[in-house]
Scaffold this active site. Structure first.
Site, PDB file in Angstrom:
ATOM      1  N   ALA A  68       3.214   6.018  -2.804  1.00  0.00           N
ATOM      2  CA  ALA A  68       4.346   6.895  -2.899  1.00  0.00           C
ATOM      3  C   ALA A  68       4.584   6.933  -4.343  1.00  0.00           C
ATOM      4  O   ALA A  68       4.988   8.012  -5.256  1.00  0.00           O
ATOM      5  CB  ALA A  68       5.430   6.381  -2.389  1.00  0.00           C
ATOM      6  N   GLY A 118       0.780  -1.117   0.096  1.00  0.00           N
ATOM      7  CA  GLY A 118      -0.105   0.091   0.020  1.00  0.00           C
ATOM      8  C   GLY A 118       0.731   1.204  -0.024  1.00  0.00           C
ATOM      9  O   GLY A 118       0.606   2.295  -0.654  1.00  0.00           O
ATOM     10  N   CYS A 119       1.941   1.373   0.761  1.00  0.00           N
ATOM     11  CA  CYS A 119       2.729   2.382   0.873  1.00  0.00           C
ATOM     12  C   CYS A 119       3.393   2.536  -0.233  1.00  0.00           C
ATOM     13  O   CYS A 119       3.697   3.822  -0.851  1.00  0.00           O
ATOM     14  CB  CYS A 119       3.765   2.253   2.003  1.00  0.00           C
ATOM     15  SG  CYS A 119       2.846   2.132   3.651  1.00  0.00           S
ATOM     16  N   THR A 120       3.899   1.595  -1.251  1.00  0.00           N
ATOM     17  CA  THR A 120       4.620   1.733  -2.322  1.00  0.00           C
ATOM     18  C   THR A 120       3.544   2.356  -3.456  1.00  0.00           C
ATOM     19  O   THR A 120       4.152   3.203  -4.122  1.00  0.00           O
ATOM     20  CB  THR A 120       5.255   0.511  -2.875  1.00  0.00           C
ATOM     21  OG1 THR A 120       6.030  -0.181  -1.757  1.00  0.00           O
ATOM     22  CG2 THR A 120       5.750   0.504  -4.045  1.00  0.00           C
TER      23      THR A 120
END
Length: 143
Positions: free
Chosen positions: A89, A84-86
């Protein structure tokens, strides 16, 4: 006179009793509303953002005060290099021109170390700094 009984005549079926009516009760009161604190620690839109000074993966110390008069997009994420963070970003990376077109800068913030941020940034070619808040001071100030 004698009455004769007809054996072929059936007796009328007994009527079923009407269902009993429930006693009328007062309507149920709605459940009480959830109490939401007036201030959760997060900045309120239009309010002055809490100041910060955090190291970035680029080796620089990033301060909110360095961006006076400039729109700053600060996004928080839990951990480097997770699905999710990737995705989040990479979305900022791919749309940085839209932010820059409005004069804004983008800063990503998590509690990971600057070394972890540097690997994450290099792996995905991020075009904005990732700030390290290992003490979670900014994370708490921003709710």
């Amino acid at each position: 006179m004698a009455t004769s009984k007809n054996k072929n005549v059936k007796a009328a079926p007994k009527k079923k009793a009407a269902p009993k009516k429930k006693a009328k009760t007062a309507p149920k009161a709605p459940a009480p509303a959830k109490v939401v604190p007036a201030h959760t620690g997060a900045p309120v839109p239009g309010a002055v953002a809490p100041p910060f000074a955090l190291p970035g993966d680029d080796g620089a110390l990033h301060r909110l005060a360095d961006h006076l008069g400039t729109p700053v997009i600060v996004y928080f994420y839990p951990r480097d290099d997770t699905p999710g963070c990737t995705t989040e970003a990479c979305d900022f990376r791919d749309n940085i021109a839209r932010a820059a077109g409005k004069g804004a800068v983008v800063l990503g913030v998590s509690k990971d170390s600057t070394d972890s941020h540097a690997r994450f940034r290099q792996k995905y070619s991020f075009n904005f700094p990732l700030l390290s808040d290992t003490e979670k001071e900014m994370l708490e100030a921003y709710g």
